[in-house]
Design a protein around this motif. Structure first.
Motif, mmCIF file in Angstrom:
data_model
loop_
_atom_site.group_PDB
_atom_site.id
_atom_site.type_symbol
_atom_site.label_atom_id
_atom_site.label_comp_id
_atom_site.label_asym_id
_atom_site.label_seq_id
_atom_site.Cartn_x
_atom_site.Cartn_y
_atom_site.Cartn_z
ATOM 1 N N GLY A 222 3.989 4.651 -0.018
ATOM 2 C CA GLY A 222 4.462 3.290 -0.238
ATOM 3 C C GLY A 222 5.508 2.883 0.781
ATOM 4 N N LEU A 223 6.363 3.837 1.178
ATOM 5 C CA LEU A 223 7.379 3.551 2.188
ATOM 6 C C LEU A 223 6.737 3.222 3.534
ATOM 7 C CD1 LEU A 223 10.255 3.514 3.334
ATOM 8 C CD2 LEU A 223 10.094 6.006 3.575
ATOM 9 N N VAL A 224 5.724 3.977 3.909
ATOM 10 C CA VAL A 224 5.029 3.712 5.176
ATOM 11 C C VAL A 224 4.424 2.307 5.163
ATOM 12 C CG1 VAL A 224 3.055 4.384 6.611
ATOM 13 C CG2 VAL A 224 4.572 6.132 5.667
ATOM 14 N N LYS A 225 3.812 1.939 4.044
ATOM 15 C CA LYS A 225 3.250 0.595 3.936
ATOM 16 C C LYS A 225 4.344 -0.466 4.055
ATOM 17 C CE LYS A 225 -0.746 1.840 1.063
ATOM 18 N NZ LYS A 225 -1.428 1.635 -0.238
ATOM 19 N N ALA A 226 5.496 -0.201 3.439
ATOM 20 C CA ALA A 226 6.594 -1.167 3.497
ATOM 21 C C ALA A 226 7.108 -1.321 4.926
ATOM 22 C CB ALA A 226 7.723 -0.722 2.567
ATOM 23 N N VAL A 227 7.252 -0.216 5.641
ATOM 24 C CA VAL A 227 7.714 -0.276 7.029
ATOM 25 C C VAL A 227 6.725 -1.063 7.881
ATOM 26 C CG1 VAL A 227 8.129 1.107 9.105
ATOM 27 C CG2 VAL A 227 9.094 1.828 6.910
ATOM 28 N N ASP A 228 5.426 -0.822 7.682
ATOM 29 C CA ASP A 228 4.413 -1.502 8.485
ATOM 30 C C ASP A 228 4.371 -3.008 8.224
ATOM 31 O OD1 ASP A 228 3.632 0.808 9.740
ATOM 32 O OD2 ASP A 228 1.999 1.250 8.347
ATOM 33 N N ARG A 229 4.663 -3.418 6.993
ATOM 34 C CA ARG A 229 4.478 -4.817 6.617
ATOM 35 C C ARG A 229 5.771 -5.640 6.635
ATOM 36 N NH1 ARG A 229 0.946 -3.363 1.195
ATOM 37 N NH2 ARG A 229 -0.832 -2.368 2.265
ATOM 38 N N PHE A 230 6.910 -4.987 6.814
ATOM 39 C CA PHE A 230 8.193 -5.680 6.677
ATOM 40 C C PHE A 230 8.443 -6.638 7.844
ATOM 41 C CE2 PHE A 230 12.891 -5.571 7.482
ATOM 42 C CZ PHE A 230 13.228 -6.423 6.435
ATOM 43 N N ASP A 231 8.939 -7.826 7.495
ATOM 44 C CA ASP A 231 9.350 -8.823 8.475
ATOM 45 C C ASP A 231 10.872 -8.946 8.394
ATOM 46 O OD1 ASP A 231 9.912 -10.977 10.063
ATOM 47 O OD2 ASP A 231 8.604 -12.392 9.021
ATOM 48 N N PRO A 232 11.609 -8.446 9.400
ATOM 49 C CA PRO A 232 13.079 -8.456 9.324
ATOM 50 C C PRO A 232 13.665 -9.858 9.236
ATOM 51 C CG PRO A 232 12.331 -7.830 11.522
ATOM 52 C CD PRO A 232 11.119 -7.840 10.646
ATOM 53 N N GLY A 233 12.888 -10.887 9.551
ATOM 54 C CA GLY A 233 13.398 -12.244 9.454
ATOM 55 C C GLY A 233 13.439 -12.773 8.034
ATOM 56 N N ARG A 234 12.938 -11.981 7.065
ATOM 57 C CA ARG A 234 12.861 -12.465 5.683
ATOM 58 C C ARG A 234 13.857 -11.799 4.744
ATOM 59 N NH1 ARG A 234 6.505 -13.620 4.213
ATOM 60 N NH2 ARG A 234 6.130 -15.124 5.884
#
Length: 280
Positions: A84-96
């Motif tokens: 789940g962490l890997v998925k979160a890192v891949d999908r995260f947008d730091p602008g949000r």
């Protein structure tokens, strides 16, 4: 006018960062995420992605710890949380916003899906799983009240807004999360027997009875000569030549009559009879 030494400003900034963090396992990695989204696929991006996963892995392990003692090994839960962490890192947008606000529900959802889809010994419909969860939470809430007895299905229905039939399905699912081994003993002592000992076995004789009943009516409708030929062939175990000699007809004629009669009986038994019997 005096100014504070540089190290004092750094200490204050560090204290401010720590105050904004909810847990010690929430590292400051905004710059790394901003760099990650700027990189194209390749070794450099993969290395930065691995670094971010390693930084936040303690948080994933903490979330996995919330689900301990639910029938799954802790190491397996940590692996699911890491996914789940890997998925979160891949999908995260730091602008949000902050990564933690995005990662926590993502990782938690991954672990919950693991329990929902992989931990049931038998495949249970989603609707029944939802009923199980609602009944489980309602039962816990009611038992938390001082002096409360074990809630009845009616109590659970009133608390959840479900019907008693739905509560019954949920209660049954509560006992269906795992299965007993067929080798599990059902009684103590030397005379104990296993669950497997209580199960019946397949009896091929029932298939014979079903087949006979299915063929009986059509066999009765066959002409007498065809019935006699089938009896001699399959009950007296006579050869086609012997039957031909007894009836005074050719062996080829006997073969055709057997084939046609058997096909006629079979079609009738299967509900596919297309015409009446022949009397040739």
């Amino acid at each position: 006018m005096t100014t504070a030494p540089p190290h004092t400003h750094n200490a204050s900034a560090s204290t401010s960062v720590r105050a904004r963090r909810t847990h010690d396992d929430s590292p400051e990695a905004t710059a790394l995420f901003e760099r990650l989204v700027e990189l194209d696929d390749g070794p450099e991006r993969d290395a930065l992605r691995d670094e971010l996963v390693a930084l936040w892995l303690p948080m994933a392990h903490r979330i996995a710890g919330r689900f301990r003692d639910r029938g799954e090994a802790m190491e397996d839960l940590r692996q699911v949380a890491a996914l789940g962490l890997v998925k979160a890192v891949d999908r995260f947008d730091p602008g949000r916003g902050a990564f933690e606000s995005y990662a926590v529900p993502t990782i938690t959802g991954e672990v919950k899906r693991h329990f929902r889809d992989r931990m049931w010994a038998l495949r249970v419909p989603r609707r029944v799983q939802e009923l199980r969860n609602r009944v489980r939470v309602a039962r816990r809430d009611l038992l938390d009240r001082p002096g409360t007895r074990e809630p009845t299905p009616a109590d659970l229905a009133a608390h959840t807004g479900l019907t008693e039939e739905e509560v019954a399905a949920g209660l049954e699912a509560l006992e269906s999360f795992s299965t007993l081994s067929l080798d599990a003993e059902l009684a103590a002592g030397d005379d104990g027997y296993s669950l497997g000992d209580t199960l019946g076995e397949s009896d091929s004789s029932y298939d014979v009875v079903v087949d006979r009943e299915a063929a009986k009516n059509e066999l009765r409708r066959l002409p007498e000569r065809e019935r006699a030929i089938l009896y001699m062939r399959f009950f007296e175990d006579m050869t086609q030549s012997g039957i031909a000699d007894r009836l005074g007809i050719s062996q080829m004629h006997v073969s055709r009559l057997i084939t046609r009669s058997c096909a006629q009986v079979r079609n009738e038994a299967l509900g596919q009879c297309s015409g009446g019997p022949s009397t040739s």
